[in-house]
Design an enzyme around this catalytic site. Structure first.
Site, PDB file in Angstrom:
ATOM      1  N   ASP A   1       2.076  -0.350   7.032  1.00  0.00           N
ATOM      2  CA  ASP A   1       1.416   0.933   6.730  1.00  0.00           C
ATOM      3  C   ASP A   1       2.284   1.791   5.810  1.00  0.00           C
ATOM      4  O   ASP A   1       1.771   2.499   4.943  1.00  0.00           O
ATOM      5  CB  ASP A   1       1.134   1.698   8.032  1.00  0.00           C
ATOM      6  CG  ASP A   1      -0.038   1.103   8.795  1.00  0.00           C
ATOM      7  OD1 ASP A   1      -0.905   0.477   8.165  1.00  0.00           O
ATOM      8  OD2 ASP A   1      -0.081   1.256  10.032  1.00  0.00           O
TER       9      ASP A   1
ATOM     10  N   LYS B   1      -1.912  -1.439  18.224  1.00  0.00           N
ATOM     11  CA  LYS B   1      -0.683  -1.443  17.407  1.00  0.00           C
ATOM     12  C   LYS B   1       0.597  -1.336  18.248  1.00  0.00           C
ATOM     13  O   LYS B   1       1.656  -1.781  17.814  1.00  0.00           O
ATOM     14  CB  LYS B   1      -0.725  -0.316  16.376  1.00  0.00           C
ATOM     15  CG  LYS B   1      -1.679  -0.581  15.217  1.00  0.00           C
ATOM     16  CD  LYS B   1      -1.572   0.528  14.190  1.00  0.00           C
ATOM     17  CE  LYS B   1      -2.402   0.234  12.971  1.00  0.00           C
ATOM     18  NZ  LYS B   1      -2.191   1.197  11.883  1.00  0.00           N
TER      19      LYS B   1
END
Ligand code: ATR
Length: 487
Positions: free
Chosen positions: A327, A289
């Protein structure tokens, strides 16, 4: 369209016949090793007539296989019968030439197509493709290469090789996690079929069953025009995202497939993936990420402030990637409809997960305090978002916060008896939210529930962050129920 071929690796004909029968509605082909045929019981051979698309494989070596080849050469009737049941025979290139030549001439005499099989370790460079072209003998044979890509580089080399071979009859049977996308995209690159495994014989995540190919990946629909999306991570085969996104394409009638790309070099994959395997959008998971960020052309505010990117979308005009973080959308989903602006929030933890939560609450205009075991991390995160901070042991000072969010790993299975705060005075009109979802109700949530507080866990986060990814990939907003959420 590539076909689904069941791997029949059992040692006896009876057990192989049993699994072909079990999967007959989901497979197009069944690959049975000739070594399992018992020539002493010719009655059993007749049962092969029930096998749809039989590939009889001669891989060499076993005594029983050698005996079969001998029997076939001595008995024309037996050859006629056995080859009469076959769609293909597969002949290992390492078989002694006296056997392979005989088998090939017998099979061709009965009009059966021959697959030449070889095993190859990487790298999969030009020599590898040249070998396949040479083995095909100008289209006389199909060629099956059993390969074991060990990293992203070798995975990409196989896509490059596949693109150059699409005019031949070939199959890449790619083993291991890195091989999964190579197999799944056979239909895009002109491969003949993909091997599937019976549920009982699956011993690793990379081995997929015929049902998974059909129901999750809609394997037979994958063609040259199919758009490719997926997830990069390491490991990645446990991901539930293929199930969600592929269901979304099916719902919307979009010609696309979403596949798990095991990746050890995200930079290389983003650089070469669009050209070599046509990938247009990716979910990004642990541990990449942060690593993808330097490779991106454009990042949005969420990536910049959270410092992590979980979604990348390829722009074909600029040949570059744009990065997003969904997210925080996932975190906010169960709070939809709750007025948060101006209310107080206490965030337990200051790690990676906490950053998305703090960003989401910051965007909602909440009055936030971050508490963490190591106060330095709380201070640093607080300074980025202009929030309050403290040590986690002082959480009790922030009593009556409207929203309390638990973002630490404390309480996650198997540590189910622990909570990062021993006691806390919850606001009885407030909400306690633990982003953990296994167990469903952590110790922290049990405490909150006992205090009469509305509780929620992280179980909808994966699906709801995926909904936003789906929108970024395709431009379409799906009804949440398609991803198993309430509309
Ligand atoms: P993630 O990406 O899941 O957030 P992380 O970045 O490693 O993982 O962060 C873990 C969080 O859990 C941190 O806030 C960590 O506190 P520290 O920064 O003090 O380490 C918190 N955490 C982990 N174990 C903890 C414990 N036993 N008690 C309290 N907090 C804990």
């Amino acid at each position: 369209m590539a076909l689904i071929c069941l791997n029949c690796g059992e040692s006896t004909l009876t057990s192989n016949l049993k699994i072909t029968e079990e999967y007959k509605d989901t497979i197009d082909l069944a690959d049975i090793n000739a070594g399992c045929l018992n020539t002493e019981e010719p009655d059993k051979l007749d049962r092969l007539s029930a096998v749809k698309g039989l590939i009889l494989s001669f891989s060499g070596g076993s005594v029983s296989e050698t005996e079969i080849v001998k029997a076939l050469s001595d008995d024309v009737e037996l050859s006629r019968k056995l080859f009469g049941y076959c769609s293909y025979i597969s002949v290992d290139v390492d078989l002694p030439p006296e056997y392979s030549d005989l088998l090939i001439s017998l099979a061709e005499g009965f009009g059966i197509a021959v697959i030449k099989t070889f095993y190859a370790d990487g790298p999969y460079s030009k020599d590898f493709s040249d070998r396949i072209t040479a083995l095909s003998e100008n289209g006389r044979f199909a060629v099956r290469a059993v390969v074991s890509p060990k990293n992203t580089k070798e995975q990409l080399q196989l896509f490059e090789a596949a693109a150059g071979l699409s005019c031949l009859d070939y199959v890449f049977e790619a083993l291991g996690d890195y091989g999964v996308p190579v197999n799944l995209l056979s239909g895009k690159f002109g491969g003949l079929y993909m091997k599937a495994f019976s549920e009982d014989s699956c011993s690793a995540h990379w081995q997929l069953t015929p049902e998974q190919l059909k129901d999750i990946y809609r394997f037979r629909n994958i063609s040259q025009t199919t758009s490719v999306y997926g997830i990069i991570g390491n490991p990645v085969m446990h991901s539930k995202s293929p199930f969600l996104h592929n269901g979304g394409y099916e719902h919307s009638g979009i010609d696309a497939v979403y596949v798990p790309f095991q990746t050890d070099n995200p930079g290389l994959f983003l650089e070469k993936g669009p050209e070599l395997c046509g990938v247009r959008g990716l979910s990004v998971t642990v541990p990449h990420k942060q690593a993808v960020i330097p490779v991106l052309n454009v990042i949005d505010d969420s990536v910049e402030r959270i410092g992590a990117c979980n979604t990348v979308v390829y722009d074909q005009d600029s040949h570059g990637w744009a990065g997003y973080n969904t997210d925080w959308h996932g975190f906010l989903y169960p709070l939809n409809g709750t007025e948060l602006k101006g209310k107080t929030a206490l965030v337990l933890g200051a790690g990676g997960a906490s950053r998305s939560v703090v960003y989401a609450l910051f965007r909602k205009g909440m009055d936030i305090t971050i508490v963490n075991r190591s106060v330095d991390k709380a201070r640093s995160l607080a300074s980025e978002f202009g929030t309050g901070y403290d040590e986690i042991k002082n959480a009790g000072k922030y009593t009556d916060s409207f929203l309390v969010v638990q973002t630490t790993s404390v309480g996650m299975s198997p540590d189910v008896g622990s909570s990062p705060v021993a006691e806390y005075n919850f606001d009885s009109n407030g909400i306690a939210y633990d982003i953990i979802y296994i167990p469903e109700k952590t110790k922290f949530l049990q405490m909150a529930e006992a205090a009469g507080v509305h509780i929620m866990n992280g179980s909808s986060m994966l699906a709801s962050q995926g909904l936003e990814q789906f929108r970024l990939f395709t431009g379409e907003s799906l009804p949440p129920s398609v991803f198993g959420l309430q509309d």
